[in-house]
Design an enzyme around this catalytic site. Structure first.
Site, PDB file in Angstrom:
ATOM      1  N   GLY A 117    -128.015  50.620  59.416  1.00 52.81           N
ATOM      2  CA  GLY A 117    -127.992  49.226  59.548  1.00 52.81           C
ATOM      3  C   GLY A 117    -129.433  48.693  59.634  1.00 52.81           C
ATOM      4  O   GLY A 117    -129.675  47.541  59.735  1.00 52.81           O
TER       5      GLY A 117
ATOM      6  N   CYS B  25    -100.062  39.833  43.575  1.00 54.42           N
ATOM      7  CA  CYS B  25    -100.808  39.769  42.403  1.00 54.42           C
ATOM      8  C   CYS B  25     -99.832  39.606  41.386  1.00 54.42           C
ATOM      9  O   CYS B  25     -98.590  40.141  41.323  1.00 54.42           O
ATOM     10  CB  CYS B  25    -101.539  41.109  42.238  1.00 54.42           C
ATOM     11  SG  CYS B  25    -101.830  41.220  40.533  1.00 54.42           S
TER      12      CYS B  25
ATOM     13  N   CYS C  70     -99.678  42.963  38.988  1.00 53.59           N
ATOM     14  CA  CYS C  70     -99.116  44.086  39.520  1.00 53.59           C
ATOM     15  C   CYS C  70     -98.180  44.139  40.823  1.00 53.59           C
ATOM     16  O   CYS C  70     -97.570  45.007  41.076  1.00 53.59           O
ATOM     17  CB  CYS C  70    -100.064  45.357  40.015  1.00 53.59           C
ATOM     18  SG  CYS C  70    -100.937  44.808  41.414  1.00 53.59           S
TER      19      CYS C  70
ATOM     20  N   CYS D 106    -105.279  40.760  40.960  1.00 54.97           N
ATOM     21  CA  CYS D 106    -105.988  41.518  41.726  1.00 54.97           C
ATOM     22  C   CYS D 106    -107.546  41.227  41.332  1.00 54.97           C
ATOM     23  O   CYS D 106    -107.947  41.364  40.007  1.00 54.97           O
ATOM     24  CB  CYS D 106    -105.746  43.003  41.365  1.00 54.97           C
ATOM     25  SG  CYS D 106    -104.243  43.563  42.433  1.00 54.97           S
TER      26      CYS D 106
ATOM     27  N   CYS E 235    -105.461  47.502  39.896  1.00 54.22           N
ATOM     28  CA  CYS E 235    -104.377  46.609  39.249  1.00 54.22           C
ATOM     29  C   CYS E 235    -103.890  47.409  38.096  1.00 54.22           C
ATOM     30  O   CYS E 235    -102.683  47.670  37.892  1.00 54.22           O
ATOM     31  CB  CYS E 235    -105.059  45.261  38.893  1.00 54.22           C
ATOM     32  SG  CYS E 235    -103.435  44.112  38.464  1.00 54.22           S
TER      33      CYS E 235
END
Lengths: 362, 256, 276
Positions: C29, C237, C240, C262, C268
């Site tokens: 970080g 979606c 899909c 997606c 997808c």
């Protein structure tokens, strides 16, 4: 029919083909050669070398040609090439006192050792379009005169002899290299000058101008402005002496600024410094003003909140390759972020509407 | 009893010009010390050195910390000093714009110190901010307004709330009533006096206004040219000044 | 392209970048300054990610490049081509097959596993930047863990909108120490920042590299009574039928017609392939 996410490859190829054709322009007009650009667009070539931090007139001319004359794009091409080059070492500091000057003017002294040499300047031309240039024709050769022998001392050295100008401390340790180390703030003066020397001419021009208009005023006089050729030498440890690698053209500007004094120090002029590759006079002038404005802390002046005094502001924003890249990246797709904002706004609006309905019901 | 703050030989100069020299005093829990003098006398330099905002050239500032007892603040690391500044200390500035975040709401201004020391419950933070707005006589309905919409007196009261919300033990005040008109000053002083008493605060108050120290301070130090020229109980010094400079200060102000 | 080194950068530069990466992995970080180079694409277009990828690529790697979750967006195509040309590495669009994935603005839906590296392109690495513009001050704030201001921003969101109004580039705290900007991924992706894979973040123009080592603890900042929520459009979606993936909204006509699909094209396509 949903087609938006397909077709990126084909589109890029087509765009690049079109770009190449546009760059060439009307095929009935003869194509520009790199040599023509190098010889006849010299100030553009110099600017690209200065901001690209690479002395190579041929490559700079090529970059200008490839960039269709977009100088920032050309700087970018040159930088992207430069960054791949191995780095063998640093040269000995160039001696601008030994410069073979073809221009040298001082605004502080009418005459001085080495003389005032105007050189090939636009300064006193009348800015009238010269339609003769539209017709092809050779210009008569300029008059020649043999240069007076003898050294051309720096103007500030004259002031220094009387103690009238503040002495610069010798730098300590190796000079940092911005192209090899990240910019760390606060930066020392050597690093600052390096960043300014690579900085965008227009940005520095604006900042320098702002100091003249009162935003961090430093009362600058041009002590001296000189352009000419210097030899670049490098120490070879095995030989024990420096050998010359070649020559580069530099522009150097030293300003003499308002004096400072304190209870311990009698009044003295202070100075700003600009040094740039090539014939880049506007840039060198601007650089020296900005350098001087950035020195407020070391010279015990007040920070008046002027942009040109703000080291972090100046150094973070003076690089045009960084600036243009980030500016232009907003053209890239941001569907995902925008989508999440869209969802949020819809949701907030829905909640606001539900809240209003509830209140109305109560 | 241990003093809350022990100051020994504090000296700070700017090049050749003197900020403050050889200042020593003790501040006891619950005590308010007034530092008076005209501008340039070194009182603000002294205050900034005490609060760790300026690094003095010499001296010690020993604070009686909750965890480890007396510690020299000047020899602490920056993280520890900042922690103290967020918890046990408060600093009220003359210009509320320097002590507030003008771009965020009043509630966030008060809540910031709580969040900085780990408060993570929005409802609690908001409740405490509301309570503090009330204590400094700001209408809690203004909690989501930005301080720039407040009057000067309200801004100053908001700054006080922002500083006191974490229950500090020591408050530094730099001309807390400067720049306010007289009726607003009186109300603010009244509020400060109540808070200091109710919370048992110790404070160091820098001011050029003798009326302020008369109302707030138990003891005062008079500074001139960076040095303390007289110190003692407030009433004693103001009613019976010994040093010619104090006499001058008192006579030029109290006659009005 | 024989005039350039493998993966474009010279070996010295790669070594410098690798040192920064190792440091970044050692201090999760934390933003490690590095001497970013000019790249042949503009700043802001992925130069940080490209440099990180160039520094870690080996000839055996299989690379995938996505932008907005998709392999076929222009900038993804351009960067994939760059590495095909300069490194000659194999490329793929399949998340599961890739060893190095460079991304802009998304984390792939398919969970990453040990051995994979996800390289993020980062525009503004400093999570405190829009609260405090000065680098010198933000670095001090990180050093002293002085993060009160970060929560002030979230507090203001709730006071004004009734909820935290940060929907992407949602700040996280890493291993309980550094507050980090996960790059402009939608906050939907935040839970997947905790991963088996190595995650590297490169900011070219800002000259910073930071990292999340595998299994590193990553918490999205929030309040106890306003907990973090990974949200997305509330639709399946349209292609899909997935209900748990991040969706792009596609305008299908100028009469307000739209569909949701997606954002992760590989995810997808794979689902549709399996269904067929």
């Amino acid at each position: 029919m949903y087609v938006a996410v397909k077709g990126g490859e084909a589109a890029i190829d087509a765009a690049h083909g079109w770009l190449a054709e546009e760059r060439r322009g009307d095929a009935r007009v003869p194509e520009l050669t790199v040599a023509q650009i190098r010889e006849q667009m010299t100030l553009a070539v110099d600017r690209v070398m200065a901001e690209g931090s690479l002395w190579d007139p041929d490559l700079a001319a090529l970059a200008i040609k490839q960039a269709r004359g977009d100088l920032i794009e050309a700087v970018f091409l040159l930088r992207a090439y430069r960054t791949t080059l191995p780095r063998f070492g640093a040269s000995v500091p160039v001696d601008t006192g030994a410069m073979l000057c073809d221009r040298r003017v001082s605004a502080t002294f009418k005459d001085l050792p080495g003389g005032q040499v105007l050189g090939p300047t636009f300064d006193y031309t009348h800015r009238l379009l010269d339609f003769a240039l539209m017709a092809e024709g050779e210009v008569p050769p300029a008059r020649e005169r043999t240069a007076e022998p003898g050294p051309v001392p720096h103007v500030v050295a004259v002031l220094d002899r009387e103690g009238l100008i503040q002495r610069e401390a010798e730098g300590e340790g190796p000079v940092p290299d911005l192209t090899r180390e990240p910019l760390e703030l606060p930066a020392d003066r050597a690093l600052r000058l390096q960043a300014l020397a690579r900085g965008d001419e227009g940005f520095l021009l604006g900042l320098a101008y702002s100091t003249q208009r009162g935003y961090g005023r430093t009362h600058a006089f041009v002590g001296e402005l000189r352009t000419g050729t210097v030899t670049v030498e490098v120490e070879v440890p095995e030989l024990g002496f420096a050998i010359a690698l070649g020559e580069v053209v530099l522009t150097e500007c030293e300003t003499v600024n308002q004096f400072a004094g304190s209870r311990t120090e009698p009044p003295q002029f202070t100075r700003g410094y600009g040094l740039t590759l090539g014939r880049t006079e506007r840039k060198a002038l601007a650089m020296s003003l900005v350098d001087r404005a950035l020195r407020w802390r070391e010279l015990g002046e007040d920070f008046v909140g002027a942009p040109a005094q703000d080291e972090e502001f100046v150094l973070s924003h003076c690089d045009n390759v960084q600036a243009t890249g980030f500016l232009e990246h907003i053209k890239l797709p941001h569907y995902v972020d925008f989508q999440s904002e869209l969802e949020l706004v819809r949701r907030l609006r829905r909640e606001a509407a539900e809240g209003a309905t509830r209140e109305a019901a109560e | 009893m241990t003093p809350l703050l022990e100051v020994r030989g504090l000296t700070k100069s700017y090049g050749r010009s003197l900020g403050c020299a050889e200042v020593s005093f003790d501040l006891w829990p619950g005590e308010v010390m007034g530092i008076v003098g005209e501008s340039g006398s070194g009182k603000s330099t002294l205050l900034n050195c005490l609060a760790g905002l300026l690094e003095p050239d010499a001296g010690e500032v020993i604070f009686d910390t909750r965890a480890d007892g007396p510690r020299d603040v000047l020899r602490m690391g920056e993280p520890e000093r900042r922690w103290l500044a967020r918890t046990d200390w408060a600093f009220v500035r003359q210009n509320p714009r320097d002590g507030l975040r003008m771009g965020v709401s009043a509630g966030a201004n008060v809540g910031e110190r709580l969040m900085a020391v780990g408060a993570r419950h929005y409802g609690d933070i908001r409740a405490r901010a509301t309570d503090w707005l009330r204590r400094v006589e700001i209408d809690p309905a203004r909690i989501d307004d930005r301080p720039r919409t407040f009057s000067g007196g309200m801004q100053q009261r908001l700054q006080i709330a922002r500083n006191l919300v974490t229950g500090p033990r020591l408050v530094f005040m730099d001309e807390p009533t400067g720049g306010l008109d007289v009726s607003v000053q009186a109300r603010l002083l009244d509020l400060l006096r109540g808070l200091v008493r109710d919370m048992g605060l110790s404070a160091v108050v820098v001011t050029h206004d003798l009326a302020v120290v008369r109302l707030l301070a138990h003891r005062i130090m008079v500074m001139k040219d960076g040095r303390v020229v007289e110190e003692g109980l407030t009433d004693q010094v103001l009613d019976d000044p010994r040093h010619p400079y104090t006499q001058l200060l008192v006579s030029s102000v109290l006659q009005v | 392209m024989t005039d350039y080194n493998f993966a474009y950068l010279d070996e010295d530069t790669k070594r410098m970048i690798r040192r920064a990466i190792l440091k970044a992995l050692a201090v999760p970080g934390y933003q490690v300054p590095f001497a970013s180079r000019e790249m042949p694409m503009p700043y802001g277009w992925g130069t940080g990610g490209v440099q990180v990828s160039a520094a870690i690529l080996t000839p055996e790697d299989v690379m995938k490049v996505i932008d907005q979750g998709a392999d076929d967006t222009t900038n993804a195509v351009s960067i994939r081509r760059f590495f095909e040309k300069t490194a000659g590495v194999a490329t793929t669009t399949r998340t599961a097959e890739a060893t190095v994935i460079q991304t802009r603005h998304r984390i792939p839906e398919t969970p990453l596993r040990e051995g994979q590296v996800l390289v993020y392109q980062v525009p503004i690495p400093e999570p405190l930047r829009f609260l405090e513009p000065r680098e010198t001050e933000t670095r001090r704030m990180h050093a002293l863990e002085d993060y009160g201001l970060m929560h002030v921003k979230l507090y203001e969101d709730i006071a004004r909108h009734g909820r935290i109004a940060t929907s992407y580039a949602y700040p996280v705290k890493v291993e309980g120490r550094y507050v980090m900007d996960p790059s402009p991924i939608p906050k939907f992706d935040n839970p997947r920042l905790k991963s088996e894979a190595i995650q590297l973040f490169g900011a070219g123009r800002e000259q910073r590299i930071y990292a999340l080592p595998p299994h590193c603890r990553v918490e999205s900042l929030d309040f106890e009574d306003h907990p973090f929520e990974a949200s997305k459009a509330d639709h399946p979606c349209a292609l899909c039928g997935a209900t748990g993936s991040y969706l792009d909204e596609v305008i299908t006509d100028d009469a307000g017609g739209r569909m949701f699909v997606c954002s992760d094209t590989d995810f997808c396509a794979t689902r549709r392939g399996e269904a067929a």
